[in-house]
Design a protein around this motif. Sequence first.
Motif, PDB file in Angstrom:
ATOM      1  N   GLU A 267       0.849  -1.188   0.000  1.00  0.00           N
ATOM      2  CA  GLU A 267       0.000   0.000   0.000  1.00  0.00           C
ATOM      3  C   GLU A 267       0.889   1.243   0.000  1.00  0.00           C
ATOM      4  N   ALA A 268       0.481   2.266  -0.743  1.00  0.00           N
ATOM      5  CA  ALA A 268       1.253   3.511  -0.779  1.00  0.00           C
ATOM      6  C   ALA A 268       0.377   4.657  -0.289  1.00  0.00           C
ATOM      7  N   ALA A 269       1.020   5.731   0.165  1.00  0.00           N
ATOM      8  CA  ALA A 269       0.271   6.931   0.540  1.00  0.00           C
ATOM      9  C   ALA A 269      -0.365   7.537  -0.710  1.00  0.00           C
ATOM     10  N   HIS A 270      -1.324   8.402  -0.504  1.00  0.00           N
ATOM     11  CA  HIS A 270      -2.116   8.928  -1.618  1.00  0.00           C
ATOM     12  C   HIS A 270      -1.231   9.586  -2.686  1.00  0.00           C
ATOM     13  N   GLY A 271      -1.256   9.016  -3.867  1.00  0.00           N
ATOM     14  CA  GLY A 271      -0.521   9.577  -4.994  1.00  0.00           C
ATOM     15  C   GLY A 271       0.918   9.137  -5.094  1.00  0.00           C
ATOM     16  N   ARG A 272       1.427   8.435  -4.066  1.00  0.00           N
ATOM     17  CA  ARG A 272       2.858   8.133  -4.013  1.00  0.00           C
ATOM     18  C   ARG A 272       3.211   6.741  -4.533  1.00  0.00           C
ATOM     19  N   ALA A 273       2.275   6.096  -5.186  1.00  0.00           N
ATOM     20  CA  ALA A 273       2.549   4.737  -5.662  1.00  0.00           C
ATOM     21  C   ALA A 273       3.771   4.660  -6.586  1.00  0.00           C
ATOM     22  N   PRO A 274       3.964   5.590  -7.542  1.00  0.00           N
ATOM     23  CA  PRO A 274       5.152   5.481  -8.407  1.00  0.00           C
ATOM     24  C   PRO A 274       6.456   5.621  -7.621  1.00  0.00           C
ATOM     25  N   ALA A 275       6.436   6.454  -6.551  1.00  0.00           N
ATOM     26  CA  ALA A 275       7.650   6.619  -5.738  1.00  0.00           C
ATOM     27  C   ALA A 275       7.958   5.336  -4.974  1.00  0.00           C
ATOM     28  N   VAL A 276       6.913   4.712  -4.411  1.00  0.00           N
ATOM     29  CA  VAL A 276       7.105   3.454  -3.689  1.00  0.00           C
ATOM     30  C   VAL A 276       7.562   2.356  -4.658  1.00  0.00           C
ATOM     31  N   ALA A 277       6.939   2.334  -5.836  1.00  0.00           N
ATOM     32  CA  ALA A 277       7.304   1.325  -6.834  1.00  0.00           C
ATOM     33  C   ALA A 277       8.740   1.521  -7.299  1.00  0.00           C
TER      34      ALA A 277
ATOM     35  N   ALA B 129      -3.559  11.462 -11.229  1.00  0.00           N
ATOM     36  CA  ALA B 129      -3.608  12.711 -12.001  1.00  0.00           C
ATOM     37  C   ALA B 129      -3.821  13.939 -11.123  1.00  0.00           C
ATOM     38  N   ALA B 130      -4.095  13.772  -9.830  1.00  0.00           N
ATOM     39  CA  ALA B 130      -4.292  14.942  -8.984  1.00  0.00           C
ATOM     40  C   ALA B 130      -3.160  15.054  -7.967  1.00  0.00           C
ATOM     41  N   ILE B 131      -3.278  14.329  -6.848  1.00  0.00           N
ATOM     42  CA  ILE B 131      -2.267  14.478  -5.802  1.00  0.00           C
ATOM     43  C   ILE B 131      -0.934  13.864  -6.206  1.00  0.00           C
ATOM     44  N   GLY B 132      -0.969  12.889  -7.107  1.00  0.00           N
ATOM     45  CA  GLY B 132       0.269  12.199  -7.477  1.00  0.00           C
ATOM     46  C   GLY B 132       0.851  12.631  -8.807  1.00  0.00           C
ATOM     47  N   THR B 133       0.428  13.781  -9.329  1.00  0.00           N
ATOM     48  CA  THR B 133       0.929  14.211 -10.649  1.00  0.00           C
ATOM     49  C   THR B 133       2.452  14.299 -10.662  1.00  0.00           C
TER      50      THR B 133
ATOM     51  N   GLU C  16       4.757  12.780  -8.750  1.00  0.00           N
ATOM     52  CA  GLU C  16       5.388  11.449  -8.702  1.00  0.00           C
ATOM     53  C   GLU C  16       5.257  10.742 -10.049  1.00  0.00           C
ATOM     54  N   THR C  17       4.066  10.860 -10.637  1.00  0.00           N
ATOM     55  CA  THR C  17       3.817  10.175 -11.905  1.00  0.00           C
ATOM     56  C   THR C  17       4.740  10.695 -12.996  1.00  0.00           C
ATOM     57  N   ILE C  18       4.765  12.023 -13.133  1.00  0.00           N
ATOM     58  CA  ILE C  18       5.542  12.610 -14.228  1.00  0.00           C
ATOM     59  C   ILE C  18       7.033  12.346 -14.030  1.00  0.00           C
ATOM     60  N   HIS C  19       7.493  12.463 -12.781  1.00  0.00           N
ATOM     61  CA  HIS C  19       8.931  12.252 -12.578  1.00  0.00           C
ATOM     62  C   HIS C  19       9.327  10.787 -12.712  1.00  0.00           C
ATOM     63  N   ALA C  20       8.470   9.873 -12.254  1.00  0.00           N
ATOM     64  CA  ALA C  20       8.781   8.447 -12.438  1.00  0.00           C
ATOM     65  C   ALA C  20       8.853   8.116 -13.922  1.00  0.00           C
ATOM     66  N   CYS C  21       7.916   8.656 -14.708  1.00  0.00           N
ATOM     67  CA  CYS C  21       7.922   8.400 -16.153  1.00  0.00           C
ATOM     68  C   CYS C  21       9.107   9.092 -16.822  1.00  0.00           C
ATOM     69  N   ASN C  22       9.449  10.279 -16.346  1.00  0.00           N
ATOM     70  CA  ASN C  22      10.550  11.018 -16.957  1.00  0.00           C
ATOM     71  C   ASN C  22      11.896  10.355 -16.651  1.00  0.00           C
ATOM     72  N   ARG C  23      12.020   9.795 -15.431  1.00  0.00           N
ATOM     73  CA  ARG C  23      13.252   9.070 -15.103  1.00  0.00           C
ATOM     74  C   ARG C  23      13.336   7.751 -15.844  1.00  0.00           C
ATOM     75  N   GLY C  24      12.176   7.298 -16.329  1.00  0.00           N
ATOM     76  CA  GLY C  24      12.152   6.026 -17.038  1.00  0.00           C
ATOM     77  C   GLY C  24      12.327   4.843 -16.120  1.00  0.00           C
ATOM     78  N   GLU C  25      11.684   4.896 -14.964  1.00  0.00           N
ATOM     79  CA  GLU C  25      11.733   3.750 -14.048  1.00  0.00           C
ATOM     80  C   GLU C  25      11.133   2.523 -14.741  1.00  0.00           C
ATOM     81  N   ASN C  26      11.746   1.377 -14.508  1.00  0.00           N
ATOM     82  CA  ASN C  26      11.279   0.167 -15.191  1.00  0.00           C
ATOM     83  C   ASN C  26      10.091  -0.456 -14.468  1.00  0.00           C
TER      84      ASN C  26
END
Lengths: 260, 74
Positions: free
Chosen positions: A80-90, A112-116, A118-128
């Motif tokens: 389980e991750a905190a709200h919006g932080r799933a990409p950071a935990v992953a 798309a709201a609280i986790g924007t 984390e989402t954009i930076h995880a995708c930009n870093r190209g996390e696998n």
Amino acid sequence: MAENAITTKELVKKENLVYQKTKLLTDDVMHYCPGCGHGTTHRLIAEIVEEMGIQSEIIGVAPVGCSVLMYNYMNFDMQEAAHGRAPAVATGIKRLLPEKYVFTYQGDGDLAAIGTGETIHACNRGENITMIFINNGIYGMTGGQMAPTTLIGMKSSTTPYGREVSLAGNPLNMTDLIVNLPGTYFVSRQSVHTPGNVRKAKKAIKKAFEYQSLNKGTCFVEVVSNCPAGWKMTPVESNKWLAENMLPFYPLGDLKVPEE
Amino acid sequence: MAKIKGAIVVDIDGCKGCGLCIEACPVEVISLSDNVNVKGYHYSYMTDPDACTGCSNCAIICPDGIITVYRIKI
């Protein structure tokens, strides 16, 4: 005719089985409202994990939202991750355990709201990692409030006369943003409102999991879904509304496919 | 010509009566029952077993995965 004499009782045998609920979903009854696309998407993920035979090698990250209790239904490791932080935990899980398959499962209020960020930076870093994004244009869990993805003119409990651009701004199309980031490897938008679309969505999600083993970047699949309770419609009506209103703004298809 | 006959088995107590399977069925063999299950939902059931082709559309669209499909060629 003798053939027609086969009764349903005689037909219901193990050797005639063509489809049954996968064992990778637990026997718990899902808490989702009747007709909710979350259940379908959960089942697709479980079926794909079963087909790929990676039950012991997969770790999912659950979000906050309607699918917060996802770990109750999946018969494999979930975090389980905190709200919006799933990409950071992953990101953390994948970097520590690079041989595992790691995916996030998030709704639009989460991703798309609280986790924007984390989402954009995880995708930009190209996390696998593989990211599954359920977009139903509303905050379903908290009572149908307006989300960033709510369409213009769409009614929600905080926009009872329909979303107005002058007051609430424009809807955010996350997948169209993410497709431009260099870190993403595979980006697709699918839906689960008809059996044909469910089959296509399954193929796309399966690709997103398979590409993860190549370590080439983030695989992102948006699933346009319904919210019968939040939209105040029957499940069948909500799927028709989805096809007529959501799909013109969120057109389906593969947005970024790897070059062969 | 070979004929295909199918059958579905619905987990009655798992059904939430959303009706998506009825919409998805190409041969219209599924209906909602007049009776209710343990949770108070009108569950879906197979009204016309002879017409079922075992195409699995209902099982694929079912959000709760409660439909099991069987098929035989006769």
